[in-house]
Motif scaffolding. Structure first.
Motif, mmCIF file in Angstrom:
data_model
loop_
_atom_site.group_PDB
_atom_site.id
_atom_site.type_symbol
_atom_site.label_atom_id
_atom_site.label_comp_id
_atom_site.label_asym_id
_atom_site.label_seq_id
_atom_site.Cartn_x
_atom_site.Cartn_y
_atom_site.Cartn_z
ATOM 1 N N ALA A 52 6.396 -2.648 -1.980
ATOM 2 C CA ALA A 52 5.698 -2.528 -2.636
ATOM 3 C C ALA A 52 5.413 -1.322 -3.820
ATOM 4 N N ASP A 53 4.997 -1.245 -4.644
ATOM 5 C CA ASP A 53 5.531 -0.508 -6.210
ATOM 6 C C ASP A 53 5.488 0.325 -4.853
ATOM 7 N N TRP A 54 6.256 1.958 -5.767
ATOM 8 C CA TRP A 54 6.519 3.326 -5.284
ATOM 9 C C TRP A 54 4.990 3.746 -6.206
ATOM 10 N N THR A 55 4.061 3.563 -6.395
ATOM 11 C CA THR A 55 2.842 4.568 -7.169
ATOM 12 C C THR A 55 1.804 3.977 -5.540
ATOM 13 N N VAL A 56 1.751 3.098 -4.738
ATOM 14 C CA VAL A 56 1.088 3.293 -3.424
ATOM 15 C C VAL A 56 1.929 3.184 -2.132
#
Length: 403
Positions: A52-56
């Motif tokens: 997943a994207d690092w923001t999540v």
């Protein structure tokens, strides 16, 4: 705190929603966020499908650890290397140094480019290769340029689950729902699924059709994309939408009116055209101000509707810049097979129609109606009659087969 959902026997969604994000790929507006989907299979071996994207990243990692429940992670299958799906690879490797990463040769090259410490724990697979994790066996299917060159999809032949990378995805966070049959998809999701496809993947229609043809040769029971909802029922519905979009066939007979107006006169002309169409009994008309509407919404409706009416003021003897951007995006995304009406405005030297037609000529199978309307500053009795002739021509063309 973990937040997971069971997809089917032995398979869990471990993704996360990002409702704070405003721009996808720092370009496309998101009114209701986006989900980043990843999946864990619990068999004799454990398998993580994508990250997943690092923001999540925090939520994603908590979800993975909860589902593993103390078990080691044996394999990580990476179907797509775009950073919104691969950014957490490094953290997974740091937490599970025993994990073997499974993907394509091109994906491995990209992992090195992103400086992910894969090292020797990499298993390179090609189209048709299989792996068995216990009772579950998967086969790998290449999906180049859907929409990156390294992309693949993975089919679990045991239960018919297709991990389909960026295919069949959508904008919007899923907010507790997971399956497409848990929502009113037509009402709440279709427009965002179309906007996602047309702006992210839309240029690669032939490659998408190649993937769909490959998919017809295998028994698929569930679609697990990297964004949006999982499909476990009525797969033919979303596949039919993809066939329309990938072949540039309109979903509906309708008119998309996009206008560029500086002081309101071209807008008034566009409004008059819309009114004429509706008075003549054709009401499936959608209108946008090109200056106020993000181009991703315009592109989405270009794919949806059969006809486009372009109404533009002349600006510095050229097209109004936002209209130029819109047409450039249409060309870049390989838009084709549409019927187009052209209306220009100018106070002393109208040039917009010529400039629009030049750009339309660079696109494939675009039919420009002959009834061009050239307005001098504002509509008068003569140009109003021409506009009505154009409305008649648009409606008449609905019954003709151009493509």
């Amino acid at each position: 705190m973990h937040c997971v959902r069971k997809v089917t026997d032995d398979l869990y969604w471990v993704g996360a929603n990002d409702k704070r994000i405003h721009l996808f790929e720092n370009i496309h507006p998101l009114e209701d966020g986006v989900s980043y989907n990843a999946y864990v299979l619990l068999d004799e071996k454990t398998v993580l499908f994508d990250t997943a994207d690092w923001t999540v990243g925090r939520q994603f990692l908590e979800n993975v650890e909860y589902v593993l429940n103390g078990r080691k992670l044996d394999y990580m299958v990476i179907n797509h290397m775009e950073p919104d799906h691969c950014a957490s690879i490094e953290e997974i490797i740091l937490r599970h140094p025993e994990v073997k990463v499974v993907s394509t040769e091109k994906a491995f090259l990209m992992m090195n480019q992103f400086k992910f410490p894969v090292n020797d724990n990499f298993i390179q697979v090609e189209a048709g290769d299989t792996m068995k994790f216990g009772k579950h066996e998967v086969v790998f299917i290449n999906a180049p340029m859907v929409h990156w060159p390294e992309a693949m999809v993975t089919l679990d032949t045991t239960n018919g689950v297709l991990f389909c990378a960026d295919a069949f995805g959508s904008f919007k966070s899923i907010d507790g729902k997971l399956f497409a049959d848990e929502v009113n998809f037509d009402r709440d999701w279709l427009d965002e699924a179309r906007r996602y496809y047309t702006n992210i993947v839309g240029k690669y229609g032939p490659q998408v059709m190649n993937l769909l043809k490959k998919a017809q040769t295998v028994d698929i029971k569930m679609l697990c994309p990297l964004h949006g909802l999982v499909w476990r029922k009525d797969l033919g519905y979303i596949i039919d939408k993809y066939v329309h979009w990938a072949t540039y066939k309109p979903e509906e007979q309708g008119v998309l009116i996009v206008y560029a107006s500086m002081y309101g006169n071209t807008e008034a002309t566009a409004q008059k055209l819309a009114s004429m169409l509706c008075e003549k009994g054709f009401t499936n008309v959608r209108m946008y101000d090109v200056s106020k509407t993000h181009v991703s919404y315009l592109i989405s409706d270009v794919f949806k509707y059969s006809h486009i009416a372009l109404c533009s003021v002349t600006y510095n003897l050229d097209l109004f810049p936002p209209m130029k951007t819109f047409l450039d995006d249409m060309k870049a995304l390989n838009v084709q097979k549409r019927v187009v009406a052209v209306v220009e405005n100018g106070s002393w030297a109208p040039q917009a129609a010529t400039k629009m037609e030049e750009r339309l000529d660079e696109m494939k199978q675009m039919t420009v109606l002959n009834e061009q309307v050239s307005v001098l500053s504002s509509l008068n009795t003569s140009t109003e009659r021409e506009l009505e002739n154009l409305a008649d021509s648009i409606i008449e063309s609905m019954s003709q087969s151009y493509f």
